[in-house]
Design a protein around this motif. Structure first.
Motif, PDB file in Angstrom:
ATOM      1  N   VAL A  64       0.869  -1.182   0.000  1.00 27.23           N
ATOM      2  CA  VAL A  64       0.000   0.000   0.000  1.00 27.23           C
ATOM      3  C   VAL A  64       0.902   1.228   0.000  1.00 27.23           C
ATOM      4  CG1 VAL A  64      -1.787   1.280   1.229  1.00 27.23           C
ATOM      5  CG2 VAL A  64      -1.763  -1.198   1.328  1.00 27.23           C
ATOM      6  N   ILE A  65       0.714   2.102  -0.951  1.00 26.16           N
ATOM      7  CA  ILE A  65       1.517   3.331  -1.006  1.00 26.16           C
ATOM      8  C   ILE A  65       0.590   4.538  -0.998  1.00 26.16           C
ATOM      9  CG2 ILE A  65       3.176   4.683  -2.358  1.00 26.16           C
ATOM     10  CD1 ILE A  65       4.371   2.153  -3.377  1.00 26.16           C
ATOM     11  N   ASP A  93       3.544   2.594 -10.682  1.00 24.97           N
ATOM     12  CA  ASP A  93       4.697   1.808 -11.121  1.00 24.97           C
ATOM     13  C   ASP A  93       5.444   1.229  -9.911  1.00 24.97           C
ATOM     14  OD1 ASP A  93       6.532   0.998 -13.264  1.00 24.97           O
ATOM     15  OD2 ASP A  93       7.952   2.351 -12.282  1.00 24.97           O
ATOM     16  N   ARG A  94       5.689   2.082  -8.919  1.00 21.15           N
ATOM     17  CA  ARG A  94       6.394   1.634  -7.715  1.00 21.15           C
ATOM     18  C   ARG A  94       5.602   0.545  -7.004  1.00 21.15           C
ATOM     19  NH1 ARG A  94       6.442   6.997  -4.761  1.00 21.15           N
ATOM     20  NH2 ARG A  94       6.794   5.773  -2.897  1.00 21.15           N
ATOM     21  N   ALA A  95       4.307   0.765  -6.858  1.00 16.53           N
ATOM     22  CA  ALA A  95       3.470  -0.188  -6.132  1.00 16.53           C
ATOM     23  C   ALA A  95       3.462  -1.541  -6.845  1.00 16.53           C
ATOM     24  CB  ALA A  95       2.056   0.356  -5.999  1.00 16.53           C
ATOM     25  N   ARG A  96       3.358  -1.507  -8.161  1.00 14.62           N
ATOM     26  CA  ARG A  96       3.286  -2.751  -8.937  1.00 14.62           C
ATOM     27  C   ARG A  96       4.597  -3.534  -8.813  1.00 14.62           C
ATOM     28  NH1 ARG A  96       5.016  -3.340 -13.726  1.00 14.62           N
ATOM     29  NH2 ARG A  96       5.198  -1.115 -14.069  1.00 14.62           N
ATOM     30  N   ARG A  97       5.707  -2.817  -8.999  1.00 19.13           N
ATOM     31  CA  ARG A  97       7.002  -3.505  -8.951  1.00 19.13           C
ATOM     32  C   ARG A  97       7.306  -4.004  -7.544  1.00 19.13           C
ATOM     33  NH1 ARG A  97      10.474   0.627 -12.655  1.00 19.13           N
ATOM     34  NH2 ARG A  97      12.289  -0.639 -12.113  1.00 19.13           N
ATOM     35  N   GLU A  98       6.946  -3.216  -6.545  1.00 24.27           N
ATOM     36  CA  GLU A  98       7.172  -3.623  -5.157  1.00 24.27           C
ATOM     37  C   GLU A  98       6.347  -4.878  -4.821  1.00 24.27           C
ATOM     38  OE1 GLU A  98       9.232  -2.191  -2.800  1.00 24.27           O
ATOM     39  OE2 GLU A  98       8.626  -3.734  -1.362  1.00 24.27           O
ATOM     40  N   SER A 122      -8.098   1.024  -4.372  1.00 21.83           N
ATOM     41  CA  SER A 122      -7.643   2.231  -3.708  1.00 21.83           C
ATOM     42  C   SER A 122      -8.345   2.373  -2.370  1.00 21.83           C
ATOM     43  CB  SER A 122      -7.836   3.443  -4.592  1.00 21.83           C
ATOM     44  OG  SER A 122      -9.097   3.975  -4.412  1.00 21.83           O
ATOM     45  N   ILE A 123      -7.544   2.697  -1.382  1.00 17.69           N
ATOM     46  CA  ILE A 123      -8.065   2.825  -0.031  1.00 17.69           C
ATOM     47  C   ILE A 123      -8.452   4.281   0.193  1.00 17.69           C
ATOM     48  CG2 ILE A 123      -7.416   2.610   2.410  1.00 17.69           C
ATOM     49  CD1 ILE A 123      -5.640   0.309   1.572  1.00 17.69           C
ATOM     50  N   ASN A 124      -9.474   4.529   1.007  1.00 25.99           N
ATOM     51  CA  ASN A 124      -9.957   5.894   1.283  1.00 25.99           C
ATOM     52  C   ASN A 124     -10.503   6.571   0.040  1.00 25.99           C
ATOM     53  OD1 ASN A 124      -8.919   5.605   3.798  1.00 25.99           O
ATOM     54  ND2 ASN A 124      -7.152   6.892   3.458  1.00 25.99           N
ATOM     55  N   LYS A 125     -10.956   5.780  -0.907  1.00 24.33           N
ATOM     56  CA  LYS A 125     -11.356   6.380  -2.181  1.00 24.33           C
ATOM     57  C   LYS A 125     -12.456   7.416  -2.006  1.00 24.33           C
ATOM     58  CE  LYS A 125     -13.117   3.635  -5.339  1.00 24.33           C
ATOM     59  NZ  LYS A 125     -13.030   2.553  -6.307  1.00 24.33           N
ATOM     60  N   ILE A 134      -2.859   3.713  -2.733  1.00 22.88           N
ATOM     61  CA  ILE A 134      -3.103   2.648  -3.694  1.00 22.88           C
ATOM     62  C   ILE A 134      -2.615   1.331  -3.115  1.00 22.88           C
ATOM     63  CG2 ILE A 134      -0.942   3.215  -4.871  1.00 22.88           C
ATOM     64  CD1 ILE A 134      -2.108   2.071  -7.379  1.00 22.88           C
ATOM     65  N   GLU A 135      -3.401   0.275  -3.299  1.00 18.22           N
ATOM     66  CA  GLU A 135      -2.964  -1.055  -2.891  1.00 18.22           C
ATOM     67  C   GLU A 135      -2.787  -1.890  -4.143  1.00 18.22           C
ATOM     68  OE1 GLU A 135      -4.283  -4.978  -0.357  1.00 18.22           O
ATOM     69  OE2 GLU A 135      -5.789  -3.818  -1.410  1.00 18.22           O
ATOM     70  N   ILE A 136      -1.649  -2.620  -4.222  1.00 20.47           N
ATOM     71  CA  ILE A 136      -1.489  -3.596  -5.306  1.00 20.47           C
ATOM     72  C   ILE A 136      -1.206  -4.949  -4.673  1.00 20.47           C
ATOM     73  CG2 ILE A 136      -0.157  -4.297  -7.326  1.00 20.47           C
ATOM     74  CD1 ILE A 136      -0.573  -1.704  -8.384  1.00 20.47           C
ATOM     75  N   PHE A 137      -1.939  -5.916  -5.151  1.00 23.56           N
ATOM     76  CA  PHE A 137      -1.830  -7.264  -4.617  1.00 23.56           C
ATOM     77  C   PHE A 137      -1.402  -8.170  -5.777  1.00 23.56           C
ATOM     78  CE2 PHE A 137      -4.259 -11.276  -3.556  1.00 23.56           C
ATOM     79  CZ  PHE A 137      -3.394 -11.676  -2.559  1.00 23.56           C
ATOM     80  N   ALA A 138      -0.246  -8.821  -5.613  1.00 24.12           N
ATOM     81  CA  ALA A 138       0.248  -9.722  -6.661  1.00 24.12           C
ATOM     82  C   ALA A 138       0.140 -11.148  -6.153  1.00 24.12           C
ATOM     83  CB  ALA A 138       1.691  -9.381  -6.998  1.00 24.12           C
TER      84      ALA A 138
END
Lengths: 146, 263
Positions: A64-65, A93-98, A122-125, A134-138
């Motif tokens: 989550v960034i 980009d950062r969130a996805r790669r992380e 997205s949190i707190n949208k 933004i949250e990215i879950f892989a």
């Protein structure tokens, strides 16, 4: 005058701390990407090589960034004129790669990761007055070999 | 199928752009848009408002007075006192509708002329007023805004501010905008001052107390809030004095005491 300071302070703080955080994050991402470069991570449903598989496992990576004020104001102004919201591009980009890197860290000892998928939310949208994040879950399947 | 290890390309998904430059461009663009919209709306509203008939003005006032939420405690002696001054002044001002006075609990000294024929005066303001002459001047000044239809002209600005707050959904930006939306231009304030002087002349046949309040204000630091919406006090004091002198207006009678001490 006080009004202007009130508006500018969070934007300036957002820019300073946001850029420092982004720079450090990219540095760490690039280092770790080098480290995991040789671990095949693909979105195919079947392994590249079906031989010698001993087991498989679900692996996940999650991050989550938060948006900073500067980026948000920039994006808000973009709302008026339209166009690419470039200030959010680095964030996504950062969130996805992380998230993918964390997934790879989760897959210790795996010989490859297949069926990689990404989910985003997205949190707190909808909360007014809060700054979004933004949250990215892989997630994917790690394949282990002898 | 062979797997070829490769590092991600940093330039594909991220546009290499200078955020500061982009920000400056957007800010300049937005300010240009706002100023053009501002000019168009203020000019057209003041044109409409100036050519409006008394009947239309009355109708507009009635429209807003019903939606006005003011704590009018009619049993409150202080409010009744202020109301009696305003009612007396209206025989001089000849406004085509009734004016209602109310007191707000704010500590910052200020007074507003609002849609619906409402004058709101803050407790902080009442505390600073030392005699009835000064009170009459302040109320007369606010009535001047009604007489010159300044509050209606301000509606145009209100529309613009509402539009800005639509685009910029930021609570503190909204607060700042709504605060500034209440302010009138320097020339509007000056003509309201002159109207206040005329009101004092009509009521007391004297102009004593018209400049004394502002003179105290310009020396006092506590007035910074009032300054924000009522600019350049010092110039206004000078203009009031100049007006009194050039028209040879009397300022000799003794000041009337306040019927209530607003503490």
């Amino acid at each position: 005058m006080v009004d202007i300071i009130f508006i500018l302070t969070p934007i300036l703080l957002g820019y300073i701390f946001g850029s420092i955080a982004e720079k450090n994050h990219y540095k760490s991402i690039q280092e770790r990407e080098k480290k995991f470069m040789r671990l095949p991570t693909i979105s195919l449903k079947t392994p590249l090589n079906p031989d010698n598989i001993t087991r498989s496992r679900l692996v996940v990576g999650n991050v989550v960034i938060s948006v900073d004020y500067f980026k948000r104001v920039l994006a808000g102004l973009k709302n008026i004129f339209g166009g690419n919201v470039t200030s959010y591009e680095t964030l996504v980009d950062r969130a996805r790669r992380e998230a993918i890197l964390r997934l790879k860290e989760d897959a210790k000892g795996a010989s490859e990761i297949i069926n990689l998928k990404l989910e985003t939310s997205s949190i707190n949208k909808s909360a007014k007055g809060t700054i979004g994040s933004i949250e990215i879950f892989a997630y994917g399947t790690a394949i282990y070999r002898k | 199928m062979a797997y070829i290890p490769k590092l991600p390309d940093d330039t594909v998904n991220v546009t290499n752009s200078n955020f500061i430059e982009e920000m400056l461009k957007l800010v300049v663009g937005v300010s240009l848009l706002i100023s053009v919209a501002f000019l168009v709306v203020t000019l057209s509203t003041s044109l409409i408002v100036e050519n409006m008939s008394l009947k239309t003005e009355q109708k507009l006032q009635a429209l807003f007075s019903s939606s006005l939420e003011i704590d009018t405690n009619s049993s409150n002696k202080e409010v009744l006192y202020l109301q009696s001054i305003v009612d007396n002044l209206n025989s001089c001002a000849k406004l085509p509708y009734d004016i209602t006075v109310s007191i707000s609990n704010h500590k910052e000294p200020n007074a507003f002329a609002m849609m619906g024929g409402a004058i709101v005066i803050t407790k902080g303001m009442l505390k600073e007023i030392q005699n009835e002459n000064e009170l009459t001047f302040v109320l007369g000044h606010e009535m001047g805004h009604f007489k010159h239809r300044d509050h209606l002209k301000g509606l145009g600005n209100g529309i613009i501010f509402a539009m800005i707050s639509l685009f910029v959904p930021n609570s503190f930006v909204e607060n700042i905008l709504s605060l500034n939306a209440l302010s009138y231009s320097q020339s509007q304030e000056s003509s309201a001052d002159i109207f206040g002087i005329e009101m004092m002349l009509c009521r007391y046949q004297d102009t004593l107390g018209s400049a004394s309040l502002f003179e105290r204000m310009s020396k006092n630091d506590k007035w910074s809030d009032f300054l924000a919406t009522h600019p350049d006090f010092y110039t206004r004091v000078l203009e009031i004095k100049k007006y009194i002198k050039s028209n040879n207006l009397p300022a000799t009678k003794e000041s009337r005491e306040l019927r209530y001490s607003f503490e």
